[in-house]
Scaffold this motif. Structure first.
Motif, PDB file in Angstrom:
ATOM      1  N   TRP A 164       0.834  -1.209   0.000  1.00 47.57           N
ATOM      2  CA  TRP A 164       0.000   0.000   0.000  1.00 47.57           C
ATOM      3  C   TRP A 164       0.867   1.257   0.000  1.00 47.57           C
ATOM      4  O   TRP A 164       0.497   2.274  -0.569  1.00 47.57           O
ATOM      5  CB  TRP A 164      -0.925  -0.002   1.209  1.00 47.57           C
ATOM      6  CG  TRP A 164      -1.987  -1.060   1.121  1.00 47.57           C
ATOM      7  CD1 TRP A 164      -1.957  -2.290   1.712  1.00 47.57           C
ATOM      8  CD2 TRP A 164      -3.215  -1.007   0.390  1.00 47.57           C
ATOM      9  NE1 TRP A 164      -3.091  -3.006   1.399  1.00 47.57           N
ATOM     10  CE2 TRP A 164      -3.890  -2.246   0.591  1.00 47.57           C
ATOM     11  CE3 TRP A 164      -3.821  -0.045  -0.409  1.00 47.57           C
ATOM     12  CZ2 TRP A 164      -5.121  -2.537   0.023  1.00 47.57           C
ATOM     13  CZ3 TRP A 164      -5.060  -0.326  -0.979  1.00 47.57           C
ATOM     14  CH2 TRP A 164      -5.689  -1.552  -0.759  1.00 47.57           C
ATOM     15  N   PHE A 165       2.009   1.199   0.686  1.00 41.79           N
ATOM     16  CA  PHE A 165       2.958   2.302   0.712  1.00 41.79           C
ATOM     17  C   PHE A 165       4.354   1.732   0.443  1.00 41.79           C
ATOM     18  O   PHE A 165       4.540   0.519   0.423  1.00 41.79           O
ATOM     19  CB  PHE A 165       2.956   3.016   2.070  1.00 41.79           C
ATOM     20  CG  PHE A 165       1.613   3.567   2.482  1.00 41.79           C
ATOM     21  CD1 PHE A 165       1.124   4.730   1.914  1.00 41.79           C
ATOM     22  CD2 PHE A 165       0.853   2.923   3.438  1.00 41.79           C
ATOM     23  CE1 PHE A 165      -0.112   5.239   2.294  1.00 41.79           C
ATOM     24  CE2 PHE A 165      -0.382   3.417   3.825  1.00 41.79           C
ATOM     25  CZ  PHE A 165      -0.873   4.583   3.242  1.00 41.79           C
ATOM     26  N   THR A 166       5.321   2.611   0.243  1.00 43.78           N
ATOM     27  CA  THR A 166       6.708   2.155   0.135  1.00 43.78           C
ATOM     28  C   THR A 166       7.300   2.135   1.534  1.00 43.78           C
ATOM     29  O   THR A 166       7.366   3.163   2.204  1.00 43.78           O
ATOM     30  CB  THR A 166       7.527   3.102  -0.771  1.00 43.78           C
ATOM     31  OG1 THR A 166       7.388   4.446  -0.298  1.00 43.78           O
ATOM     32  CG2 THR A 166       7.036   3.018  -2.195  1.00 43.78           C
ATOM     33  N   ASP A 167       7.720   0.974   1.987  1.00 46.54           N
ATOM     34  CA  ASP A 167       8.215   0.823   3.357  1.00 46.54           C
ATOM     35  C   ASP A 167       9.627   1.379   3.476  1.00 46.54           C
ATOM     36  O   ASP A 167      10.527   0.946   2.747  1.00 46.54           O
ATOM     37  CB  ASP A 167       8.216  -0.648   3.756  1.00 46.54           C
ATOM     38  CG  ASP A 167       6.832  -1.284   3.634  1.00 46.54           C
ATOM     39  OD1 ASP A 167       5.845  -0.534   3.687  1.00 46.54           O
ATOM     40  OD2 ASP A 167       6.763  -2.517   3.496  1.00 46.54           O
ATOM     41  N   PRO A 168       9.842   2.327   4.402  1.00 43.93           N
ATOM     42  CA  PRO A 168      11.176   2.896   4.559  1.00 43.93           C
ATOM     43  C   PRO A 168      12.027   2.085   5.543  1.00 43.93           C
ATOM     44  O   PRO A 168      11.513   1.287   6.326  1.00 43.93           O
ATOM     45  CB  PRO A 168      10.882   4.281   5.137  1.00 43.93           C
ATOM     46  CG  PRO A 168       9.658   4.062   5.989  1.00 43.93           C
ATOM     47  CD  PRO A 168       8.849   3.012   5.258  1.00 43.93           C
ATOM     48  N   ILE A 169      13.317   2.300   5.488  1.00 46.62           N
ATOM     49  CA  ILE A 169      14.215   1.824   6.539  1.00 46.62           C
ATOM     50  C   ILE A 169      13.975   2.723   7.746  1.00 46.62           C
ATOM     51  O   ILE A 169      13.863   3.941   7.605  1.00 46.62           O
ATOM     52  CB  ILE A 169      15.685   1.948   6.093  1.00 46.62           C
ATOM     53  CG1 ILE A 169      15.934   1.114   4.836  1.00 46.62           C
ATOM     54  CG2 ILE A 169      16.625   1.537   7.215  1.00 46.62           C
ATOM     55  CD1 ILE A 169      17.227   1.475   4.122  1.00 46.62           C
ATOM     56  N   LEU A 170      13.860   2.144   8.921  1.00 44.31           N
ATOM     57  CA  LEU A 170      13.753   2.936  10.143  1.00 44.31           C
ATOM     58  C   LEU A 170      15.151   3.050  10.757  1.00 44.31           C
ATOM     59  O   LEU A 170      15.900   2.070  10.791  1.00 44.31           O
ATOM     60  CB  LEU A 170      12.793   2.274  11.132  1.00 44.31           C
ATOM     61  CG  LEU A 170      11.357   2.078  10.630  1.00 44.31           C
ATOM     62  CD1 LEU A 170      10.514   1.359  11.682  1.00 44.31           C
ATOM     63  CD2 LEU A 170      10.716   3.404  10.256  1.00 44.31           C
TER      64      LEU A 170
END
Length: 349
Positions: A164-170
């Motif tokens: 659904w979204f682009t998952d970022p690195i945390l």
């Protein structure tokens, strides 16, 4: 004629508005929760910056740049060698500034290892509820405890938005060891490749299996079997598996205990029996032969775990032997072929 047609359209629109209004009233909790979740995720995605910006920033520590390069290598390995889906995930970085950004609430019945479930569109029923707001998470915890549930709140190292979204690195991911970081990235990429509706135990157990085995293969590929990175990961994994097996045995013991209880039994007596059983499980932790941890029971010296804690192990670990057996006997240890088989057998959502 036009006037009559206009009146019909007006009535249809009013009827639709009425239906929408009714649905909003009936499903207001779900709608408001979805809006908050969407805002929380968009806020992180919107404020994440491309990895290239951090790599070009001379003030960004070299040690963290090395971790970003490692994530890129893990990502490419997972796509090219394991066959996981190629997405835009993990190409941006969100700076948490040392703070947690997500809280997950899990609840179980007080005298049964049965999770509280929430139903959502598309993904179906899930035995947890996530929040990007700490206060809301702990408000729900308090509410559920008031209803008699055993509840825990945990902070996940990462999460998958399932495309659904682009998952970022945390940014907190960057403090993990090489093996732990590879495991986390591959675990979350697995969710974006194989995710079965209404089957959280299957999804989490499978992602755990692929993360564990995938990280092991990546470390051998990059560092070699004799490397510190690989041997450290294996030692940590062996200890963790012993811990997991102990907790799963404890869950089985609690199952047996609760099945012998009756509705008519005094509540305080049931609580007393339950606490004694959990205390015994925790005390017996110190009988495990762990290479890296001594007296593991000490982590619970101030507060014993509850049913939700034991349920969490079942959701992530109880099917590892099943996957392992199929992978080794049918696919002869070929993880890529196994992932391809599963992705064809279980179409995404």
């Amino acid at each position: 004629m036009k006037s009559r047609f206009g009146k019909i359209i007006k009535r249809v629109l009013l009827a639709l508005l009425l239906v929408v209004a009714i649905l909003l009233v009936v499903f207001w909790d779900l709608v408001s929760y979805g809006v908050r979740q969407g805002y929380g995720q968009l806020n992180i995605v919107w404020n994440a910056r491309p990895v290239e910006e951090f790599m070009a920033d001379p003030s960004f520590p070299d040690s963290l740049k090395a971790r970003l390069r490692l994530i890129d290598e893990v990502r490419k390995y997972a796509i090219d060698s394991l066959g996981l889906k190629d997405t835009e995930n993990y190409k941006t970085l969100y700076d948490q500034k040392g703070k947690e950004v997500m809280w997950v609430v899990l609840a179980a019945e007080p005298f049964k290892l049965k999770p509280k479930e929430w139903k959502f569109p598309v993904i179906g029923s899930v035995p947890y509820k996530g929040f990007f707001n700490q206060k809301l998470a702990f408000n729900l915890k308090k509410e559920l405890e008031g209803e008699g549930y055993d509840v825990i709140v945990r902070n996940p190292g990462g999460w998958s938005t399932l495309g659904w979204f682009t998952d970022p690195i945390l940014s907190k991911m960057l403090s993990r060891s090489e093996g732990d970081l590879a495991n986390l990235i591959i675990h979350e990429m697995s969710h974006a490749t194989i995710f079965v509706k209404d089957s959280v135990d299957f999804n989490e157990n499978l992602a755990t299996f692929i993360g564990d085995r995938g990280a092991e293969k990546f470390l051998i590929y990059k560092y070699g079997r004799d490397s510190k990175e690989y041997t450290t990961y294996i030692d940590e994994d062996k200890d963790y598996l012993k811990y997991v097996d102990h907790m799963l045995r404890g869950a089985h013991l609690l199952d047996s205990l609760y099945s012998g209880m009756h509705e008519s039994d005094p509540l305080e007596k049931k609580k007393e029996i339950k606490q004694a059983a959990i205390q015994k499980i925790i005390d017996n932790l110190d009988t495990l032969s762990l290479a890296l941890t001594k007296n593991p029971s000490q982590r619970f010296k101030d507060k014993l775990p509850n049913n939700a804690y034991f349920m969490n192990f079942r959701q992530y670990q109880s099917k590892q032997n099943i996957f392992g057996e199929e992978w080794s006997t049918v696919f002869h240890g070929d993880l890529r072929a196994y992932i391809l088989h599963l992705s064809e057998k279980y179409p995404f959502l």
